[in-house]
Every structure is written in structure tokens, then in C-alpha cells.
Design an enzyme around this catalytic site. Structure first.
Site, PDB file in Angstrom:
ATOM      1  N   ARG A   1       0.851  -1.195   0.000  1.00  0.00           N
ATOM      2  CA  ARG A   1       0.000   0.000   0.000  1.00  0.00           C
ATOM      3  C   ARG A   1       0.878   1.232   0.000  1.00  0.00           C
ATOM      4  NH1 ARG A   1      -4.576   0.463   4.471  1.00  0.00           N
ATOM      5  NH2 ARG A   1      -2.749   0.835   5.739  1.00  0.00           N
TER       6      ARG A   1
ATOM      7  N   ASP B   1       0.734  -3.115  12.251  1.00  0.00           N
ATOM      8  CA  ASP B   1       1.181  -3.477  10.906  1.00  0.00           C
ATOM      9  C   ASP B   1       1.568  -4.950  10.903  1.00  0.00           C
ATOM     10  OD1 ASP B   1       2.986  -3.952   8.626  1.00  0.00           O
ATOM     11  OD2 ASP B   1       2.711  -1.810   8.277  1.00  0.00           O
TER      12      ASP B   1
ATOM     13  N   ASP C   1       5.115  -5.897   9.471  1.00  0.00           N
ATOM     14  CA  ASP C   1       6.207  -5.499  10.368  1.00  0.00           C
ATOM     15  C   ASP C   1       6.266  -6.407  11.598  1.00  0.00           C
ATOM     16  OD1 ASP C   1       7.174  -3.493   8.790  1.00  0.00           O
ATOM     17  OD2 ASP C   1       6.033  -1.898   9.767  1.00  0.00           O
TER      18      ASP C   1
ATOM     19  N   THR D   1      -1.300   7.437  -0.581  1.00  0.00           N
ATOM     20  CA  THR D   1      -2.592   7.301  -1.264  1.00  0.00           C
ATOM     21  C   THR D   1      -3.400   6.119  -0.742  1.00  0.00           C
ATOM     22  OG1 THR D   1      -1.699   5.810  -2.933  1.00  0.00           O
ATOM     23  CG2 THR D   1      -1.536   8.170  -3.392  1.00  0.00           C
TER      24      THR D   1
HETATM   25  C1  PRP Z   1      -0.919  -4.752   4.513  1.00  0.00           C
HETATM   26  C2  PRP Z   1      -1.696  -6.049   4.630  1.00  0.00           C
HETATM   27  C3  PRP Z   1      -2.571  -6.035   3.411  1.00  0.00           C
HETATM   28  C4  PRP Z   1      -2.855  -4.567   3.232  1.00  0.00           C
HETATM   29  C5  PRP Z   1      -4.245  -4.294   3.690  1.00  0.00           C
HETATM   30  O1  PRP Z   1       0.127  -4.878   3.617  1.00  0.00           O
HETATM   31  O2  PRP Z   1      -0.881  -7.190   4.705  1.00  0.00           O
HETATM   32  O3  PRP Z   1      -1.950  -6.580   2.266  1.00  0.00           O
HETATM   33  O4  PRP Z   1      -1.918  -3.854   4.045  1.00  0.00           O
HETATM   34  O5  PRP Z   1      -4.570  -2.986   3.449  1.00  0.00           O
HETATM   35  P1  PRP Z   1      -5.707  -2.553   2.396  1.00  0.00           P
HETATM   36  O6  PRP Z   1      -6.887  -3.449   2.658  1.00  0.00           O
HETATM   37  O7  PRP Z   1      -5.972  -1.118   2.773  1.00  0.00           O
HETATM   38  O8  PRP Z   1      -5.152  -2.692   1.019  1.00  0.00           O
HETATM   39  P2  PRP Z   1       1.174  -3.694   3.356  1.00  0.00           P
HETATM   40  O9  PRP Z   1       0.744  -2.847   2.222  1.00  0.00           O
HETATM   41  O10 PRP Z   1       1.449  -2.994   4.662  1.00  0.00           O
HETATM   42  O11 PRP Z   1       2.446  -4.461   2.835  1.00  0.00           O
HETATM   43  P3  PRP Z   1       3.380  -5.500   3.591  1.00  0.00           P
HETATM   44  O12 PRP Z   1       2.568  -6.743   3.863  1.00  0.00           O
HETATM   45  O13 PRP Z   1       4.457  -5.720   2.585  1.00  0.00           O
HETATM   46  O14 PRP Z   1       3.877  -4.864   4.865  1.00  0.00           O
HETATM   47  N1  URA Z   2      -2.275  -3.266   7.062  1.00  0.00           N
HETATM   48  C1  URA Z   2      -1.863  -3.711   8.273  1.00  0.00           C
HETATM   49  O1  URA Z   2      -0.888  -4.453   8.374  1.00  0.00           O
HETATM   50  N2  URA Z   2      -2.555  -3.316   9.353  1.00  0.00           N
HETATM   51  C2  URA Z   2      -3.635  -2.519   9.264  1.00  0.00           C
HETATM   52  O2  URA Z   2      -4.236  -2.204  10.312  1.00  0.00           O
HETATM   53  C3  URA Z   2      -4.041  -2.073   7.998  1.00  0.00           C
HETATM   54  C4  URA Z   2      -3.348  -2.471   6.897  1.00  0.00           C
END
Ligand code: PRP
Ligand code: URA
Length: 210
Positions: A105, A201, A204, A109
Site C-alpha cells: 500500500r 502493521d 512489520d 494514497t
Molecule cells: C498490509 C496487509 C494487506 C494490506 C491491507 O500490507 O498485509 O496486504 O496492508 O490494506 P488494504 O486493505 O488497505 O489494502 P502492506 O501494504 O502494509 O504491505 P506489507 O505486507 O508488505 O507490509
Molecule cells: N495493514 C496492516 O498491516 N494493518 C492494518 O491495520 C491495515 C493495513
């Protein structure tokens, strides 16, 4: 068509989810809990697998009994956090193939950005379960499923641990044919697109980054 939505409030899942949410839970335990919850959820998400009758010999006699009838599954985690769910689900379905969709994400945005996609080459013969612990705005799940559908799998299900109402609405509107399995529906998103109360997160916390 209207989505089937399954909120899995089994006591074992709820107990593990409480530990997962706790900010004092470290990465090692967090990873283990994500895997265990995914395994318990997979048990329910595979409830509709078809069976066929077989006959086998027990030490005492002949048993007419059942085995899964050749239905092929593929699990597709959304990178990164979805990877945390793979070990748990493949414990239950070791023959499943694993695809990967890389999306992150954009923090400004909140729009998903695709950076990787590798799906099983026989995906047209497979039922797909997409894995991601978090359904927040829904952008990542909606895009991942659109990408996967272009390869024409037999069916698609989505499995997450925590959903926000905003993400559930977006996903059901974009893909009304996709059944959704989650362990909890939380309250809302904050101004940064994080689920409240959520667990922070997920990527993370699984990988110990940040
Ligand atoms: C997180 C999570 C989802 C997304 C959800 O990933 O694992 O994929 O956010 O958010 P959304 O429903 O608003 O799209 P992130 O983009 O943080 O990437 P990562 O798993 O690489 O940390
Ligand atoms: N992605 C995450 O990992 N946590 C949230 O709460 C939203 C998006």
C-alpha cells in the site's frame, strides 16, 4: 450474487487472536500465532471439499470410507504479510500449490502497488484461497483477486484474520462471488488506514521490521 461471509468465532481462534493483538507479543510468538490461526481457519474454509468412497482393509476387516476426491487447491498469499499464513494452511493441505502476489500500500494514497506475481501454471484446474491477515481499505485484496481471476482459476476464496467494515464493503462490491473467511470484524479505519483496534502493521510484526 451475494458473498458468503464467515466470521470464525471459535474459542481457540478468539483466544489466539487476543494474544496476537497484544502489543507486547513479540515477533516469534506473533508468527506462530498467525500460523496457528490460519490453520484453524483453513479447517473451516475447506469444509466443502468433495469426498469419494473408497474401500480399505483395516487390521480387523474391510471399511467403506472416504477420501478427498482429487480436488486441487492453491494458496496465494499477498506479500508480505500473507506469507505468515502459508505454513499453517499447508500443514493441513500439503499437496496444495502456492502462488504469490506482491502488493504494497502506498502510505500516502493507500492505493495498492503491484510488484510481483507468480501463479501455479495449472491454476485453471485449481480452487484458490487467497491469504492476507488484514483487510483494511480492501484495495490490496480487490486488486489481488482481480489479478488472480485473469488466470481463470476454478474458484476463489479470501481468508483474512481481521477485517474492517470498509474493506469488507469494498471486497464484497468488487467480487460478490468470493466467499470471505475472517476471525474478527473490527470497528473502523484510522486516518492512516490502520484497522482500529486491529493489531498494528501485520507485515512489520511478522518479520520484525520497524
Ligand atoms: C498490509 C496487509 C494487506 C494490506 C491491507 O500490507 O498485509 O496486504 O496492508 O490494506 P488494504 O486493505 O488497505 O489494502 P502492506 O501494504 O502494509 O504491505 P506489507 O505486507 O508488505 O507490509
Ligand atoms: N495493514 C496492516 O498491516 N494493518 C492494518 O491495520 C491495515 C493495513
Amino acid at each position: 450474487m451475494e458473498n458468503q461471509v464467515f466470521i470464525m468465532d471459535h474459542p481457540l481462534i478468539q483466544h489466539k487472536l487476543t494474544l496476537l493483538r497484544d502489543k507486547n507479543t513479540g515477533s516469534k510468538e506473533f508468527r506462530e500465532l498467525v500460523g496457528e490461526i490460519a490453520m484453524l481457519m483453513c479447517y473451516e474454509a475447506t469444509r466443502d471439499l468433495n469426498l469419494k468412497e473408497v474401500e480399505i482393509e483395516t487390521p480387523v476387516g474391510i471399511a467403506k470410507t472416504k477420501v478427498i476426491s482429487g480436488r486441487k487447491l492453491a494458496f496465494i498469499p499477498i506479500l508480505r504479510a500473507g506469507i505468515g499464513m502459508v505454513e499453517g494452511v499447508t500443514e493441513l493441505v500439503p499437496a496444495a500449490k502456492i502462488g504469490h502476489i506482491g502488493l504494497y500500500r502506498d502510505p500516502e494514497t493507500l492505493q495498492p502497488v503491484e510488484y510481483y506475481s507468480k501463479l501455479p501454471n495449472d491454476i485453471t484446474e485449481r480452487d484458490v484461497i487467497v491469504l492476507d491477515p488484514m483487510l483494511a481499505t480492501g484495495g490490496s485484496a480487490v486488486d489481488a483477486i482481480s489479478i488472480i481471476k485473469k488466470s481463470k482459476p476454478k474458484s476463489v476464496k479470501f481468508m483474512c484474520i481481521i477485517a474492517a467494515p470498509e474493506g469488507m464493503k469494498a471486497l464484497t462490491e468488487a467480487h460478490p462471488d468470493v466467499p470471505i473467511y475472517c476471525a474478527a470484524m473490527d470497528d473502523h479505519l484510522n486516518e492512516h488506514g490502520y484497522i482500529v483496534p486491529g493489531l498494528g502493521d501485520a507485515g512489520d510484526r511478522i518479520f520484525g521490521t520497524k
